[in-house]
Write an enzyme that holds these catalytic residues in place. Structure first.
Site, PDB file in Angstrom:
ATOM      1  CG  ASP A  95      36.285  70.570  24.221  1.00 27.93           C
ATOM      2  OD1 ASP A  95      36.526  70.454  23.183  1.00 27.93           O
ATOM      3  OD2 ASP A  95      36.660  69.363  24.946  1.00 27.93           O
ATOM      4  CB  SER A  96      40.016  74.692  23.103  1.00 28.34           C
ATOM      5  OG  SER A  96      40.800  74.340  24.037  1.00 28.34           O
ATOM      6  N   GLY A  97      39.854  71.328  22.653  1.00 30.42           N
ATOM      7  CA  GLY A  97      40.854  70.091  22.679  1.00 30.42           C
ATOM      8  C   GLY A  97      41.796  70.145  23.554  1.00 30.42           C
ATOM      9  N   GLY A  98      42.041  71.120  24.254  1.00 29.99           N
ATOM     10  CA  GLY A  98      43.129  71.413  25.214  1.00 29.99           C
ATOM     11  C   GLY A  98      43.327  70.300  26.211  1.00 29.99           C
ATOM     12  CG  ASP A 149      43.427  75.735  28.068  1.00 33.46           C
ATOM     13  OD1 ASP A 149      42.652  74.940  27.133  1.00 33.46           O
ATOM     14  OD2 ASP A 149      42.836  75.624  29.265  1.00 33.46           O
ATOM     15  CD  GLN A 197      44.453  75.816  32.703  1.00 31.81           C
ATOM     16  OE1 GLN A 197      44.549  75.378  33.808  1.00 31.81           O
ATOM     17  NE2 GLN A 197      43.669  75.441  31.866  1.00 31.81           N
ATOM     18  CG  ASP A 274      31.916  70.629  31.156  1.00 35.42           C
ATOM     19  OD1 ASP A 274      32.560  69.829  30.702  1.00 35.42           O
ATOM     20  OD2 ASP A 274      32.643  71.500  31.472  1.00 35.42           O
ATOM     21  CB  CYS A 314      13.133  62.784  34.699  1.00 32.67           C
ATOM     22  SG  CYS A 314      13.622  61.669  33.194  1.00 32.67           S
TER      23      CYS A 314
END
Length: 379
Positions: A95-98, A149, A197, A274, A314
């Site tokens: 992810d971008s950290g946004g 973003d 957005q 996610d 599982c």
């Protein structure tokens, strides 16, 4: 080296659900897919071997903000990128950290240049600009990297949401400029996904989705949802964005969500998901199962010697009993956190795999409607 490819395989006739295959240099991803979140280069309480064999994960996330602060770019670059550093050799999305900057609202300042923020570790100040975020993600080495973003909070006034969206679009153009003038790292192709957005305003969402679609990226993301708005509103805007985004590109809905959210959004045309929910809730004694929700702390499970969930593929979920897991959680044994986390992640991966099977078989709608009710039932 080749750019990400997406092959659309099946489309459901009764809904907008679809199946596909994403091909990256680190392997294939069959969609719809859920991506476990490995915030600091690790999915909490779960080993990479367990992600492979128990969870059957096909792709995981790394978090730009956290990895940039610790271990830092120097270590990651010396290691040869995150794949080499953490030993996960399937695809990684960064992810971008946004979103982290959004959640640090009290410790950050937004300008045209970027976001100035204080480290939660030592209070040091850092500037994330679109250019810097591209450089950071190049070094981390994700197969899919996200545009920088601004994620506006809910609720947001229309004027703020519009200004924020326009800033995100200007930042996106700077992201693409930097991305296109810098080489891939470590001998494989990296792919940039832009993010829609526009908060909960239909005209803004339309404008943003059209702008993002026009960038002709290898895939596209829907951001700014699941931040507190009503669930029906999330579904409305997810569907609206999917209807505008190109059919032949994967669609990623960021940060969503519960098992029933995921099924409903698959029906609206989303391919990738996610969320920290399976691991976070697992660590807090909430289990998602094929029959419904379990609070493993409850005394009713004290002498339940049946498997946690024998309905999913599982080994850990089939092997350990509810009684034993309850004992571990009550005793604050670390093994309990691992079993609960592995189980919840394996359940999520089982669920999207089942969805894929039912889309291909042509009975997804009826299966989904029954499952949405069943999965919300508290056992």
């Amino acid at each position: 080296m080749a750019a990400l490819q997406f092959e659309l395989q099946h489309t459901d006739s009764a809904t907008k659900a679809r199946t596909g295959r994403i091909t990256t240099d680190h392997g294939e991803i069959l969609t719809p897919i859920f991506m476990p979140v490995g915030t600091a280069g690790s999915v909490k309480a779960v080993t990479q071997q367990q992600l492979n064999t128990e969870v059957k994960a096909q792709i995981i996330l790394g978090n730009t903000y956290h990895l940039y602060l610790r271990p830092g770019l120097e270590v990651l670059e010396a290691a040869g990128g995150l794949h080499q550093f953490n030993g996960w050799h399937k695809p990684i999305l960064t992810d971008s950290g946004g979103y982290q900057v959004f959640s640090l609202a009290n410790n950050r300042k937004l300008t045209e240049e970027g976001a100035l923020f204080q480290s939660h570790i030592d209070g040091s100040k850092h500037l994330f600009s679109p250019e810097k975020v591209m450089d950071i993600q190049r070094i981390i080495g994700g197969d899919i990297i996200m545009a920088f973003d601004e994620c506006p909070p809910y609720p947001s006034e229309y004027a703020y949401a519009k200004k924020s969206m326009e800033l995100t679009h200007r930042w996106l153009q700077r992201c693409f400029t930097r991305f296109n003038e810098t080489p891939d790292r470590y001998g494989y192709t990296q792919n940039l996904f832009p993010i829609i957005q526009g908060s909960i305003y239909k005209d803004l969402r339309t404008a943003s989705a059209e702008f993002i679609a026009s960038q002709n990226a290898t895939g596209n993301a829907i951001g700014g949802l699941s931040v507190g708005e009503p669930m029906e509103m999330m579904y409305e805007f997810t569907e609206h964005c999917c209807d505008i985004l190109p059919v032949q590109k994967p669609r990623y809905l960021m940060g969503v969500g519960t098992p029933w959210n995921i099924l409903e959004c698959i029906a609206l045309g989303v391919d990738m998901f996610d969320c920290v929910m399976p691991t976070r809730n697992g660590r807090n004694a909430m289990l998602f199962t094929s029959k419904g929700i379990i609070n493993i702390d409850n005394k009713k499970w004290e002498k339940d010697f049946l498997p946690i969930d024998d309905g999913i593929d599982c080994e850990m979920s089939n092997y350990y009993t509810k009684s034993y897991l309850r004992h571990l959680m009550k005793s604050k044994e670390y093994l309990g956190l691992t079993i609960a986390s592995v189980h919840n992640l394996a359940f999520y991966l089982w669920l999207v795999t089942e969805a894929r099977k039912h889309i291909a078989a042509g009975d997804f709608k009826s299966w989904k409607e029954a499952m949405v009710v069943q999965l919300q039932h508290r056992l």
